[in-house]
Design a protein around this motif. Sequence first.
Motif, PDB file in Angstrom:
ATOM      1  N   ILE A  99       0.841  -1.204   0.000  1.00 49.76           N
ATOM      2  CA  ILE A  99       0.000   0.000   0.000  1.00 49.76           C
ATOM      3  C   ILE A  99       0.875   1.252   0.000  1.00 49.76           C
ATOM      4  N   ALA A 100       1.877   1.256   0.850  1.00 51.37           N
ATOM      5  CA  ALA A 100       2.741   2.434   0.970  1.00 51.37           C
ATOM      6  C   ALA A 100       3.375   2.799  -0.368  1.00 51.37           C
ATOM      7  N   CYS A 101       3.716   1.785  -1.154  1.00 54.13           N
ATOM      8  CA  CYS A 101       4.338   2.031  -2.453  1.00 54.13           C
ATOM      9  C   CYS A 101       3.406   2.759  -3.406  1.00 54.13           C
ATOM     10  N   THR A 102       2.112   2.654  -3.149  1.00 56.51           N
ATOM     11  CA  THR A 102       1.154   3.301  -4.059  1.00 56.51           C
ATOM     12  C   THR A 102       0.752   4.686  -3.566  1.00 56.51           C
ATOM     13  N   LEU A 103       1.234   5.047  -2.396  1.00 49.97           N
ATOM     14  CA  LEU A 103       0.859   6.352  -1.850  1.00 49.97           C
ATOM     15  C   LEU A 103       1.900   7.393  -2.256  1.00 49.97           C
TER      16      LEU A 103
ATOM     17  N   PHE B  25      -8.061  -0.999  -3.273  1.00 45.04           N
ATOM     18  CA  PHE B  25      -7.319  -1.942  -2.437  1.00 45.04           C
ATOM     19  C   PHE B  25      -6.752  -3.072  -3.279  1.00 45.04           C
ATOM     20  N   GLU B  26      -7.574  -3.607  -4.141  1.00 44.79           N
ATOM     21  CA  GLU B  26      -7.127  -4.771  -4.907  1.00 44.79           C
ATOM     22  C   GLU B  26      -6.038  -4.419  -5.909  1.00 44.79           C
ATOM     23  N   THR B  27      -6.169  -3.280  -6.574  1.00 39.56           N
ATOM     24  CA  THR B  27      -5.099  -2.950  -7.519  1.00 39.56           C
ATOM     25  C   THR B  27      -3.827  -2.595  -6.770  1.00 39.56           C
ATOM     26  N   ARG B  28      -3.986  -1.921  -5.646  1.00 38.28           N
ATOM     27  CA  ARG B  28      -2.796  -1.515  -4.892  1.00 38.28           C
ATOM     28  C   ARG B  28      -2.089  -2.698  -4.226  1.00 38.28           C
ATOM     29  N   THR B  29      -2.761  -3.816  -4.114  1.00 34.45           N
ATOM     30  CA  THR B  29      -2.095  -4.998  -3.571  1.00 34.45           C
ATOM     31  C   THR B  29      -1.900  -6.054  -4.675  1.00 34.45           C
ATOM     32  N   GLY B  30      -2.029  -5.588  -5.891  1.00 33.45           N
ATOM     33  CA  GLY B  30      -1.736  -6.463  -7.019  1.00 33.45           C
ATOM     34  C   GLY B  30      -2.731  -7.593  -7.214  1.00 33.45           C
ATOM     35  N   GLY B  31      -3.913  -7.462  -6.618  1.00 35.00           N
ATOM     36  CA  GLY B  31      -4.929  -8.489  -6.776  1.00 35.00           C
ATOM     37  C   GLY B  31      -4.607  -9.779  -6.049  1.00 35.00           C
ATOM     38  N   THR B  32      -3.652  -9.695  -5.138  1.00 29.44           N
ATOM     39  CA  THR B  32      -3.254 -10.916  -4.428  1.00 29.44           C
ATOM     40  C   THR B  32      -4.234 -11.283  -3.317  1.00 29.44           C
TER      41      THR B  32
END
Lengths: 197, 197
Positions: A99-103, B25-32
């Motif tokens: 998450i932090a990487c996307t902020l 949330f899902e895109t920011r965590t790569g859909g994992t």
Amino acid sequence: MSVRQSLLAILDQAPCYGYQLRGEFETRTGGTWPLNVGQVYTTLDRLERDGFVTRDGADVEGRVRYAITDAGSSEVRGWLAAPVVRQQVRDELAMKLAIACTLPGIDVPALIQTQRTATLAVLQDLTRTKSSQAAPASPSDLAWSLVVESMIFAVEAEARWLDHAEATIARAARSGAVAAVEVPRAARRIVAEGGAR
Amino acid sequence: MSVRQSLLAILDQAPCYGYQLRGEFETRTGGTWPLNVGQVYTTLDRLERDGFVTRDGADVEGRVRYAITDAGSSEVRGWLAAPVVRQQVRDELAMKLAIACTLPGIDVPALIQTQRTATLAVLQDLTRTKSSQAAPASPSDLAWSLVVESMIFAVEAEARWLDHAEATIARAARSGAVAAVEVPRAARRIVAEGGAR
DNA sequence: ACAGCCATGTAACTTGTTACATGATTTT
DNA sequence: AAAATCATGTAACAAGTTACATGGCTGT
């Protein structure tokens, strides 16, 4: 799910009363995980509700004795026979870093460094604790060793992953794929108005 | 605690509506880690109850928009600034093995072997998955890589620990400190008939 | 018309966990 | 007598999670 199963496994050996169960659990895990007595009773209630244990009348001393049922025994056998499969574990640290990487505006390397310091401190603490213990001389010592070692291995992996993640992020940043590290001032505003798809 | 914090951190970037949050949330965590939409709304309710977000009227499209509060922002800053400290994590596998060692009639080496097989299978699966992905080319790819790598590191550590634990247990058994491994014949039968499959 | 996604929610439930109330017994 | 431990419980909460209800809208 694991406290529940452990208590059930202990009850599979012999009927116990609540307070005794806590003691059994703690010695069998080397005192590494203190267990609130209240939790024993709530867990027993739920196990009873699910038909895995029954109240087996009273003790000689008048204590409430719980005994396992057939369903309970079979549950224990299943637990012991099946491997632990951690499916889709939402690792808190991995999630935070992802998450932090996307902020925008987050200094990710600094975040990693802070985490690394903390992680290494924990590791050092664990290793020191561990080295104060000689070879396990009792079942409780063995349990203690196993648990502490599992923590050490997990924390070591965390430290290694932090290094690896740092490299991965740096590489992604260099290849220009990711904006997370160098933050355009304007990005903040853009995100604010549109949001995401 | 981590889904909650992640959603809050996303809201710290821009107001969002519920459904959108899931996507973010899902895109920011790569859909994992797929996230049930319902959980977004329950989490939002709780965040609102705790004063970290407010309903910010409606969207242009009539969707319910949530915005972060000052308390919420400060919470996010705290989350990002502080390292993740896993205090007293009750690791399911470590607990299971520790308990198993104290149970008479349990074939601990077999249990470890079963676990190892499962663990290595997961590891292989992860590595295969990982190798199908080239270098991360987008923020979502980066997140995906980070998460998958964290899983790989954790599972590797688990595998290593299993080997280590096996040795520790064997050593404890040899030194006669622990009865767990050499099983009285009779006890073995009792357990065996239940059938560890 | 029907399938399918978008969107918001609610109800119910899980395990884990703590704080507290209430006595009995034991130790100091 | 006071303090500590034993022993049983209850009430309340946390965070995660799923299943379902209910509409609107879109594409076929």
